[in-house]
Design a protein around this motif. Sequence first.
Motif, PDB file in Angstrom:
ATOM      1  N   GLN A 115      -7.502  11.946   5.411  1.00 25.33           N
ATOM      2  CA  GLN A 115      -8.432  11.764   4.287  1.00 25.33           C
ATOM      3  C   GLN A 115      -9.872  11.672   4.793  1.00 25.33           C
ATOM      4  OE1 GLN A 115      -7.026   8.354   2.121  1.00 25.33           O
ATOM      5  NE2 GLN A 115      -5.156   9.426   1.491  1.00 25.33           N
ATOM      6  N   LYS A 169       3.520  -4.044  -6.134  1.00 24.10           N
ATOM      7  CA  LYS A 169       2.291  -4.082  -5.350  1.00 24.10           C
ATOM      8  C   LYS A 169       1.509  -5.371  -5.626  1.00 24.10           C
ATOM      9  CE  LYS A 169      -1.928  -1.602  -4.334  1.00 24.10           C
ATOM     10  NZ  LYS A 169      -2.689  -0.397  -4.357  1.00 24.10           N
ATOM     11  N   GLN A 182       0.810  -1.230   0.000  1.00 23.74           N
ATOM     12  CA  GLN A 182       0.000   0.000   0.000  1.00 23.74           C
ATOM     13  C   GLN A 182       0.845   1.284   0.000  1.00 23.74           C
ATOM     14  OE1 GLN A 182      -3.200  -0.828  -0.293  1.00 23.74           O
ATOM     15  NE2 GLN A 182      -2.776  -2.943   0.287  1.00 23.74           N
ATOM     16  N   LEU A 183       2.152   1.158   0.290  1.00 22.89           N
ATOM     17  CA  LEU A 183       2.986   2.371   0.358  1.00 22.89           C
ATOM     18  C   LEU A 183       3.057   3.044  -1.013  1.00 22.89           C
ATOM     19  CD1 LEU A 183       6.070   1.379   2.581  1.00 22.89           C
ATOM     20  CD2 LEU A 183       3.983   2.570   3.255  1.00 22.89           C
ATOM     21  N   SER A 184       3.106   4.375  -0.997  1.00 25.26           N
ATOM     22  CA  SER A 184       3.118   5.104  -2.271  1.00 25.26           C
ATOM     23  C   SER A 184       4.433   4.881  -3.017  1.00 25.26           C
ATOM     24  CB  SER A 184       2.870   6.592  -2.027  1.00 25.26           C
ATOM     25  OG  SER A 184       3.766   7.080  -1.064  1.00 25.26           O
ATOM     26  N   SER A 185       5.497   4.498  -2.293  1.00 26.72           N
ATOM     27  CA  SER A 185       6.795   4.272  -2.944  1.00 26.72           C
ATOM     28  C   SER A 185       6.864   2.906  -3.637  1.00 26.72           C
ATOM     29  CB  SER A 185       7.911   4.388  -1.904  1.00 26.72           C
ATOM     30  OG  SER A 185       7.660   3.514  -0.823  1.00 26.72           O
ATOM     31  N   THR A 186       5.856   2.079  -3.445  1.00 29.37           N
ATOM     32  CA  THR A 186       5.840   0.746  -4.066  1.00 29.37           C
ATOM     33  C   THR A 186       5.287   0.850  -5.493  1.00 29.37           C
ATOM     34  OG1 THR A 186       5.468  -0.222  -1.884  1.00 29.37           O
ATOM     35  CG2 THR A 186       4.973  -1.615  -3.771  1.00 29.37           C
ATOM     36  N   THR A 187       5.993   0.253  -6.457  1.00 28.28           N
ATOM     37  CA  THR A 187       5.526   0.321  -7.852  1.00 28.28           C
ATOM     38  C   THR A 187       4.317  -0.598  -8.046  1.00 28.28           C
ATOM     39  OG1 THR A 187       6.856  -1.531  -8.636  1.00 28.28           O
ATOM     40  CG2 THR A 187       7.919   0.637  -8.651  1.00 28.28           C
ATOM     41  N   GLU A 238      -2.280   9.243   7.756  1.00 31.80           N
ATOM     42  CA  GLU A 238      -2.676   9.760   6.446  1.00 31.80           C
ATOM     43  C   GLU A 238      -4.163   9.489   6.219  1.00 31.80           C
ATOM     44  OE1 GLU A 238      -1.975  12.090   3.729  1.00 31.80           O
ATOM     45  OE2 GLU A 238      -0.299  11.573   5.034  1.00 31.80           O
ATOM     46  N   GLU A 239      -4.583   8.290   6.634  1.00 30.72           N
ATOM     47  CA  GLU A 239      -5.980   7.896   6.435  1.00 30.72           C
ATOM     48  C   GLU A 239      -6.924   8.783   7.251  1.00 30.72           C
ATOM     49  OE1 GLU A 239      -7.084   3.946   7.681  1.00 30.72           O
ATOM     50  OE2 GLU A 239      -8.448   3.719   5.990  1.00 30.72           O
TER      51      GLU A 239
END
Length: 267
Positions: free
Chosen positions: A255, A96, A87-92, A251-252
């Motif tokens: 949001q 993923k 789920q990390l934004s740095s994961t492609t 972060e959640e």
Amino acid sequence: VFGKLTLFRRGIALSAVSYLGYEAFNLISHSAVVHASIKVEETIEQADYLYGSGETKKLYQLLIQHKTSEDAEILWRLARASRDLAQLSSTTAEEKKQLVYEALEYAKKALEKNESSFAVHKWYAICISDVGDYEGIKTKIANAYVIKEHFQKAIELNPKDATSIHLMGIWCYSFAEMPWYQSKIAAVLFATPPSSTYEEALRYFHKAEEADPNFYSKNLLLLGKTYMKLNNKKMALLWLTKAKDYPAHTEEDKQVQKEAVELLNSI
Ligand SMILES: *[C@@H]1O[C@H](CO)[C@@H](O)[C@H](O)[C@H]1NC(C)=O
């Protein structure tokens, strides 16, 4: 000569075991087991510390070393770490996909090892749900039954686990709002397509709140959203305001706050 030497050595090893006898052998294997379980406990302790401090990458690096573990407690934590990393934004996107399928494998293995752990059922259901993003509608619907079954089992094993109850509420909410064409497809493919109502979703969100008040910003938001679906403005305002005022740690949470504000403005 070399052949004779190995033979000789094997001879010694064999006689050592027979010399020590069954009781001593038992003692040795027993202490090996004790040692292994201390190691498991230590790993779990480290893992929970890293999870608590949000160190997702470090947690994955720790637990992946134990991917061949036979311990359900290690395996479900590894499943959770794999999906958190996904789920990390740095994961492609490619990583993923691999990680969510990997997570499901670990959760499946955990379930094979221990069927009476609520956490295993919960994470198994979550991991199946994650792979849904890569599956066709037919598999997704078939999985919906499995997901529900395991969330229910998790709640049965631990009625105090607010997260499992919340996730069951999410399940109901998604099937209450399933677009008509999807339910048509489901009805064609399955005798009893998965279905639910907003009332049922509401019961779970309230139950989750009872089990652990204020445990999760999203549960407050969903209470508000479900009341909106049921045209109960007063209660929607109440819960959306709670969601808006929830102190944002993650972060959640941020949001959730943003969505709550938008919804409050739309009422
Ligand atoms: C399975 O999990 C339950 C609940 O966590 C625990 O009490 C039980 O000892 C575990 N069984 C095995 C075989 O590890």
